[in-house]
Design a protein around this motif. Structure first.
Motif: not given
Length: 195
Positions: A86-102
């Motif tokens: 997720g960090n490698r693909l920058n999902l935590f900073d580009t998808i608003g709900w990603w951090d919460d889901a993780m």
């Protein structure tokens, strides 16, 4: 069983590859400025806790498992791998709900793995859930304290850290609760009483 074993081993190989690439190309890792040194230490330890325990203690004295618990190992490895991907693909900073889901899903995986590896079968539902909440909530608090100490307090995220931390702790606790319920249901036998 064999598929689970291969999945657990593949997850460890991929995790190791991502960690090595973060050492070689830190600017491309997605964890630069996000406690990269701590992650490079904690993630392999987290993924190796069960194999190390099994090698040192479990294989000769475990009353829970006659063979290595591959399902638990996979569940205890996936959170570290998925976080790095997720960090490698920058999902935590580009998808608003990603951090919460993780926070919900990964604490669920980790808690389920710990329960399968270390909690005896046949526990009543209430005790399984309390064990899950005890581990999962404590682990979530330790994670959030680690995030704060290693990078949040010196980053722009400090402005929203309180709200984010409360949300993360809530979601991690809910993930642990769900893991406890699922593991109990998965392990339940007709003679097991529910509390």
């Amino acid at each position: 069983m064999r598929l689970t074993r291969y999945g657990a081993l593949l997850a460890k190989v991929l995790l190791l590859g991502l960690l090595l690439s973060a050492l070689i190309w830190p600017d491309l890792s997605g964890i630069k400025g996000k406690a990269s040194t701590a992650r490079l230490v904690v993630y392999p330890l987290g993924a190796m806790v069960l194999p190390l325990w099994w090698w040192a203690y479990g294989r000769t004295r475990s009353k829970l498992h006659r063979t290595f618990p591959w399902s638990a190992d996979l569940l205890m490895t996936l959170p570290w791998l998925i976080d790095l991907v997720g960090n490698r693909l920058n999902l935590f900073d580009t998808i608003g709900w990603w951090d919460d889901a993780m926070h919900f899903v990964l604490w669920g995986f980790l808690t389920a793995g710990v329960l399968l590896a270390f909690a005896p079968e046949g526990l009543p539902r209430g005790l399984t859930v309390f064990t899950a909440l005890g581990f999962g909530t404590t682990a979530a608090v330790v994670w959030e304290v680690g995030e704060y100490v290693t990078f949040v307090r010196n980053s722009p995220e400090l402005q929203t850290a309180y709200t984010d931390t409360l949300g993360d702790l809530t979601l991690g606790t809910l993930g642990a609760l769900l893991a406890g319920l699922i593991v109990h249901r998965f392990r339940r036998t007709p003679s097991t009483s529910n509390v």
